[in-house]
Design an enzyme around this catalytic site. Structure first.
Site, short mmCIF file in Angstrom:
data_model
loop_
_atom_site.label_atom_id
_atom_site.label_comp_id
_atom_site.label_asym_id
_atom_site.label_seq_id
_atom_site.Cartn_x
_atom_site.Cartn_y
_atom_site.Cartn_z
N GLU A 143 1.02 3.60 0.92
CA GLU A 143 1.39 5.24 1.17
C GLU A 143 2.54 5.32 2.17
OE1 GLU A 143 -2.76 7.17 0.54
OE2 GLU A 143 -2.51 7.08 2.49
N GLY A 177 -3.17 0.41 -9.70
CA GLY A 177 -1.72 0.06 -9.93
C GLY A 177 -1.26 -0.68 -8.59
N ASN A 219 1.20 -9.79 -1.13
CA ASN A 219 1.94 -10.12 -2.60
C ASN A 219 2.95 -9.38 -2.26
OD1 ASN A 219 2.97 -10.79 -4.82
ND2 ASN A 219 1.18 -9.92 -6.10
N GLY A 276 -7.27 0.31 0.94
CA GLY A 276 -7.77 -0.73 0.08
C GLY A 276 -7.62 -2.33 0.24
N ALA A 277 -6.34 -2.31 0.23
CA ALA A 277 -5.83 -3.84 0.29
C ALA A 277 -6.35 -4.89 1.40
CB ALA A 277 -4.13 -3.79 0.04
N ILE A 314 2.05 -9.15 4.49
CA ILE A 314 2.31 -8.55 3.04
C ILE A 314 1.78 -9.53 2.00
CG2 ILE A 314 3.90 -7.85 1.46
CD1 ILE A 314 3.83 -6.08 4.03
#
Ligand SMILES: Cc1cc2nc3c(=O)[nH]c(=O)nc-3n(C[C@H](O)[C@H](O)[C@H](O)COP(=O)(O)OP(=O)(O)OC[C@H]3O[C@@H](n4cnc5c(N)ncnc54)[C@H](O)[C@@H]3O)c2cc1C
Ligand code: SF4
Ligand code: FES
Ligand code: FES
Lengths: 735, 318, 211
Positions: A697, A474, A623, A516-517, A621
């Site tokens: 988070e 997600g 996206n 993760g990103a 950032i």
């Protein structure tokens, strides 16, 4: 690729695709219901039988007798897995209690059997026929009662050392002009992701495939191998779509193990979903905490001494909720201490949930800061600015922040929210039947990084294909990975195909700890660099002069198409990003400021959030569209923790009694009004070549405290035991 | 779910007859409560009689000037009915405060009245529960009981009646129309419909075995200002901690019924009598005999506060 | 009909004297008693029209509409989040109304028309609501999403039909507002909490249909 020196200008800085808001590329599959989740693999395992888990009815003890006769004789039953027939099982590194219990039972609803039948209806009915006689033992279920028996846990794990101390905390605190010394509690929380833990398992000879809802593919391959005692090479995990995780699906859980065991036993694929009402007790949860915070400051609110102690509990061999960690880093002060203590409890196993540590640590710390602001008569935003520190306050100036924009977040956030209109005197603003208040809290979440690999190729049609075992829970991974590849190779996002969540792909950092990103896109960056080199070489252009634009590799006014260079067989490269010690030399963290306006009913003490807003600095950032959604989603979870979320412990029977989604309340649409998110421009060159950090988070960190502080501002009631429900507000009012 | 057989009834008489002649038979209407409990094997019927096709889905005026609401009228339709909105708006309000849009589209008048408690111990078949398993003890007493009842409770059971609709029905002095297994019709005043737990908490209503609800009849409208106030931590899709249904008359009088606090939808004449004396007096009267646990003690305060809120709401109206 | 919560203990002394209203004893003929078990198997034939397509199934009567869709028709777009009516992931539109397909039996819908997410649109031909969910990022993990979209479509219809909600100030004046949308969508939980984005998507579609 090794990342051990700060990033310089690189292809990502072009900002043509990365950093631009994009619709999710997995959107059409998700909004039409065509994205397959783990329990829905009719395509891959068309004849899967149905498994139903039988959980323990007691919290602690042993199985005295197990009678399967009635269940075995029930219609459609194909097999039953229990400890007695499962063979020797190991235990994964990340599991505290065995996923299949028996004869010893370690917690309520620990799986004791899997009943497999031809239909779901038959499996569920037959599961009720499994007869288990128990020999119960006394257990410990009450954290408050065990607080005195809590011990210092071993150092290490995800959290680092259990304790820290700098200067003379006790002395400085005793001498401080203004002192705050308060106790806060947070309850056990349930992830409550919408998709239950689910797995479809199939064996082909000694090769096992698990279509499973799992955030961490590579970890979990290892866990399956260890638990089943089979080589990793024989295990394939597939998880292209995961219906939320929030930490619940970081681990191998009973659905996957039992599906694998069941499929082996009956020689046919088996699928298992953990029933919703089993999830809170069968799986993991965020452990409850008791926290004591002491802050000593001068009259202007400048902190001299800060101490944070945390007590939590877990099964023997479990870990702490590291709720004091952010207090080591967030604010200045010469004299400091933190301590974590761990009690043994026989409740279900505690583990990570979205922003472990900070999420509940800040529920306490940021209320304590509000209390300090009031005690000093300093505006709460200003108080935080006064205590800003640009280096690790435990290590000193030699360990600076890679980038820290807390002050910018506080200022910009306050401005956008209209903080200046807040009446600092609590209980003074009325709007009809509502008492209205505003609250602020800092957001802080560590930036973690992890090795992450990817494979990237160009096919004969010029399409770019990326493969990595990274998951999208997600979080928007599909899209940011696609954007990264598009940016690196000079193609449009439409020309990128992203394949995720398969252990046949290179191992990534996975989805957890908001690493993760940044890590996974950095891995794609590394692989793309390798592919660029190959493409340039094939084109005969020096790599340092080749340009990648419009589907072309260019040198001056010459160019060749990616498609032509790739040829019929395509061109592939694989690499991974490995991180050096930049995260040791610099503190890396993400920051933000949460603002909230609540209304509290003058009669009934119902709390309704009227507005939420915040400003956040988390590096580049990638996206802005999906990042904003990550933040508002996390803010909402923070609001839930402030207002309603609590697993209720029955300390006699040793379970979370409110174990479904009617009784464990999470926010619904009606609870959540407008949410405003501002991202502060920031590039963190020490975090990764992407200059990004995590954001998934950060949004929960401090959000609940802003709600709590708003309630105080509205009512003058300071509650320190979460969640701040009507009963507690009324009791505080009438006390 | 235990295996069961299924049939669609074609008439009330047929339904009642099947119920009488089939061991372990049960009616199913919306199914939103029964199926949930059947999956957990808290309910284990061996035969389901589908009563959705009996034509009991009409709302009609009665000769007495009241309204007869078919047992199978969906909660959505009842709340949206023009006459109900106009003359019994407290009922509309109560219905709309319950469950979710999807659930209300399925839930029926009869099913809503008969929905069982949300006591978490009742829902966990490993826990003791006198209601689910007579004689096994009560898990909630001495356990987690924040959401449970404080009025009409017993040493055997402190479960709350969870319905919102039933509170408004209680307020409006509805009557439950039934047909027994023997084909005989009767009407049960709502006050007598739900039973108190006493030492038989598994007995929840006055219905006899095989008796089917055909409609619920409202007496003629009583006018006044209708209000329903439901208090809960979550803003929607949550059961009441406390709810109050009230109708205030022009003369300063009023009547009150309460949800979330009673073993059944709660109403006391003394509370109505105190209407003109204000919220505190009404609360005091309503709460006489209340028995709280250390989790549910706040409900006494909350009842008073909710009433205060209602009085405020009433005053705010023209 | 003995059942586990009703006993024969007579509690009725007080109520025996009440005059009974005339109940509807007449068969309506609206529904034939069609679904009956095939001798011996316990299976029941069920006919549904799903997304415009007629399907014939032989089902264990215990099969919920949700499991019939997911496990028998392999229409897995409709999700199971709780199986207890507590989350809304299983929302589908039956005979024009949104319901929780987990709390209803397939056999109870014999003869009914069912619309699922697959019936609203496909990746190639998206329904306006699906398109709006994409452009407003009205989802994250996607698991609650089909239920949200089915609900969203039905909610706009409910408002248009004048069906009031808990937050409707005047029961006779139903109109579209953010608070109406939020209340009406509250039976669809999104733990990823795309809530404001979903409301934005719905406003978008509502605006389009009005224009
Ligand atoms: C998540 C969730 C939240 C909810 N929140 C609320 C809430 O906030 N407020 C609230 O009031 N309710 C709430 N509900 C409960 C809901 O209102 C009930 O489930 C519903 O009203 C039951 O109606 P039904 O027609 O579906 O009943 P069914 O489930 O079909 O039946 C219930 C019982 O009634 C019997 N029965 C049905 N019809 C007849 C008849 N004609 N004659 C005799 N017996 C009959 C059945 O045999 C069964 O025992 C909630 C439910 C869920 C799942
Ligand atoms: S309160 Fe009633 S329903 Fe709840 S456990 Fe006790 S006996 Fe059962
Ligand atoms: S699956 Fe039906 S409501 Fe959750
Ligand atoms: S998108 Fe994940 S639960 Fe809604």
């Amino acid at each position: 690729m090794k990342f051990d020196t700060p990033a310089t200008t690189n292809p990502i800085d072009k900002g043509r695709v990365v950093g631009v808001a994009h619709d999710r590329i997995d959107g059409p599959a998700k909004v039409t219901g065509s994205a397959p989740y783990a329990y829905e693999r009719h395509d891959a395992a068309p004849n899967a039988a149905y498994g139903w888990i039988v959980g323990s009815a007691i919290a602690k003890g042993t199985i005295a007798a197990l009678d399967l006769r009635a269940a075995e004789a029930a219609p459609g039953v194909l097999g039953i897995v229990t400890h007695a027939n499962a063979g020797k099982l190991g235990k994964g590194n990340y599991n505290t209690a065995p996923l299949l219990g028996g004869p010893a039972i370690m917690h309520y609803d620990q799986a004791l059997a899997l009943v497999i039948a031809d239909t779901l209806e038959n499996a569920r009915a037959a599961a009720k026929l499994v007869r288990i006689d128990y020999a119960p033992q006394d257990g410990k279920f009450d954290l408050a009662a065990e607080q005195g028996n809590a011990v210092k846990p071993p150092d290490g794990g995800f959290g680092g050392a259990a304790d820290s101390a700098v200067g003379d905390f006790d002395g400085a605190f005793a001498k401080a002009a203004v002192r705050i010394d308060q106790r806060y509690t947070t309850p056990d929380h349930s992830h409550a992701m919408l998709e239950p833990h689910a797995t479809t398992a199939a064996w082909n000879g000694d090769k096992l495939t698990l279509w499973t809802a799992n955030q961490m593919i590579a970890w979990s391959v290892g866990e399956v191998a260890k638990t089943l005692g089979i080589p990793k090479a024989n295990i394939r995990l597939v998880a292209p779509y995961i219906g939320g995780g929030f930490g619940a699906k970081l681990w191998l859980r009973a659905d996957a193990l039992l599906a694998a065991l069941g499929a082996r036993q009956i020689g046919r694929p088996v699928k298992v979903a953990i029933a919703r009402n089993q999830i809170p007790n069968n799986t993991t949860h965020r452990p409850a905490t008791i926290q004591r915070i002491r802050i000593g400051a001068d009259k202007n609110g400048v902190i001299d001494a800060i101490g944070h102690e945390v007590w939590s509990g877990d099964l023997p061999g479990g870990g702490t909720e590291t709720a004091a960690m952010q207090t080591r880093l967030l604010y200045g002060g010469a004299h400091r201490m933190t301590a974590h203590r761990l009690a043994t409890l026989d409740l279900p196993e505690g583990n990570a949930m979205r922003a472990p540590g900070e999420a509940v640590g800040l529920l306490a710390l940021e209320v304590a800061m509000d209390e300090l602001a009031e005690a000093c008569g300093v505006d709460p935003v200003e108080l935080r600015i006064r205590n800003d520190v640009q280096y690790d306050p435990e290590a000193g100036t030699q360990r600076p922040y890679s980038s820290r924009k807390l002050v910018e977040c506080l200022r910009a956030g306050a401005d956008r929210f209209g903080w200046a209109k807040r009446n600092p005197k609590p209980g003074k603003v009325r709007d009809g039947r509502w008492l209205v208040g505003m609250g602020v809290a800092s957001a802080f979440r560590n930036n973690l990084v992890g090795k992450s690999g990817a494979r990237i190729g160009v096919d004969g049609a010029g399409k770019v294909i990326v493969e990595t075992d990274m998951t999208d829970i997600g979080t928007g991974s599909y899209t940011i990975i696609g954007q990264t590849a598009a940016e690196m190779l000079g193609v449009s996002l439409d020309d990128v195909i992203v394949r995720l969540g398969d252990s046949r792909f290179p191992a990534s950092a996975g989805s957890g700890g908001q690493w993760g990103a940044n890590s996974s896109t950095a891995g794609v960056y590394a692989a793309a660099m390798a592919l660029r080199a190959k493409l340039a070489e094939k084109a005969g252009y020096p790599i340092d002069q080749a340009q990648f634009d419009d589907g072309l590799v260019k040198l001056g006014n010459q160019s060749q198409t990616l498609a032509a260079l790739a040829g019929r067989e395509g061109l592939w490269a694989e690499d991974s990003i490995e991180f050096g010690d930049l995260d040791k030399r610099y503190v890396q963290a993400t920051f933000g400021a949460h603002f909230c306006e609540v209304g509290v009913d003058i009669d009934t003490a119902e709390v309704r959030i009227r507005r939420m807003g915040g400003a956040f600095a988390a590096g580049r950032i990638l996206n802005p569209k999906s990042a904003r959604s990550q933040v508002i989603g996390a803010m909402t979870m923070g609001a839930g923790s402030a207002l309603m979320e609590a697993l209720e412990v029955d300390t006699r029977f040793g379970l979370f009694i409110n174990h479904d989604m009617a009784e464990y309340a999470v926010p619904v649409h009606a609870d959540i009004p407008e949410q405003d998110v501002l991202f502060i421009d920031e590039l963190d060159d020490k975090s990764s070549p992407m200059k990004a950090k995590g954001v998934g988070e950060l949004g929960i960190c401090g959000a609940g405290a802003a709600v709590a502080n708003a309630i105080y501002n509205a009512t003058g009631l300071r509650l320190r035991d979460y969640p701040l429900t009507i009963d507690k507000l009324l009791r505080a009012q009438t006390a | 779910m235990k295996p069961f057989t299924y049939s669609r009834a074609t008439s009330v008489a047929d339904a009642a007859k099947t119920a009488a002649s089939t061991q372990g038979a049960r009616f199913i209407a919306g199914g939103t409560n029964l199926l949930d409990l059947m999956k957990l094997q808290i309910e284990t019927p061996t035969h389901l009689i589908d009563v959705n096709h009996l034509g009991l889905d009409r709302i009609e005026p009665t000769p007495e000037g009241g309204l007869r609401i078919g047992a199978l009228v969906r909660n959505t339709d009842l709340a949206a009915d023009k006459v109900v909105r106009r003359d019994y708006s407290v009922l509309s309000r109560a219905l709309l405060a319950g469950a979710s849009g999807q659930l209300r589209n399925k839930a029926t008048t009869a099913g809503n009245l008969l929905q069982r408690t949300r006591c978490p111990y009742f829902y966990d078949t490993n826990m003791p529960c006198n209601k689910r398993k007579p004689g096994s003890g009560c898990g909630a007493i001495g356990g987690i009981s924040r959401s449970l009842a404080i009025l009409g409770v017993s040493d055997a059971c402190i479960a709350q009646h969870p319905s919102d609709m039933a509170v408004a029905m209680r307020l409006l002095d509805a009557q439950v129309d039934t047909v027994g297994a023997d084909g005989v019709a009767r009407a049960i005043p709502i006050a007598d419909f739900h039973s108190l737990p006493g030492d038989t908490p598994h007995v929840e209503t006055a219905l006899k075995s095989g008796e089917i609800i055909t409609s619920v009849t409202l007496p003629k409208p009583i006018g006044g200002t209708h209000v329903y106030r439901k208090v809960r931590d979550r803003a929607s899709y949550a059961f009441a901690l406390v709810s109050v249904a009230a109708v205030f008359g022009k003369d300063g009088g009023g009547r009150f019924a309460f949800g979330g606090i009673g073993a059944k939808p709660w109403r006391t004449p003394s509370a109505d009598a105190a209407a003109s004396s204000g919220a505190k007096a009404v609360a005091e009267a309503a709460l006489s005999g209340a028995r709280t646990t250390h989790h549910s003690d706040f409900k006494k305060t909350l009842v008073e506060r909710t009433l205060a809120s209602l009085y405020r709401q009433k005053e705010a109206r023209p | 009909m003995p059942s586990d919560h009703l006993t024969r203990r007579s509690l009725l002394q007080g109520s025996a004297a009440i005059a009974a209203a005339a109940p509807a004893l007449v068969p309506t003929g609206a529904a034939a008693a069609r679904p009956t078990a095939k001798e011996g198997t316990g299976m029941i034939p069920v006919e549904l029209t799903v997304n415009g397509r007629e399907v014939h199934l032989q089902l264990d009567p215990r099969t919920t509409l949700l499991d019939a869709l997911r496990e028998h028709l392999h229409l897995t777009g409709t999700k199971k989040g709780c199986d207890q009516g507590q989350c809304g992931a299983c929302t589908v539109i039956v005979e024009g109304r949104r319901i929780n397909s987990c709390l209803t039996l397939a056999v109870m819908h014999d003869g009914d028309k069912v619309t699922t997410i697959e019936g609203l649109g496909t990746p190639e031909k998206l329904h306006p609501m699906q398109r709006a969910f994409i452009s407003h990022d009205g989802y994250q993990c996607g698991y609650c999403t089909p239920g949200q979209i089915c609900s969203a479509v039905a909610v706009l219809d409910e408002i248009a039909a004048g069906i009031p909600s808990h937050v409707t100030p005047d029961l006779d004046k139903v109109s579209l507002s953010n608070s109406e949308l939020r209340e009406r969508m509250s039976g669809n939980i999104c733990r990823c909490a795309a809530y404001p984005n979903i409301i934005a998507a719905m406003n978008d579609v509502a605006g389009e249909t009005k224009a």
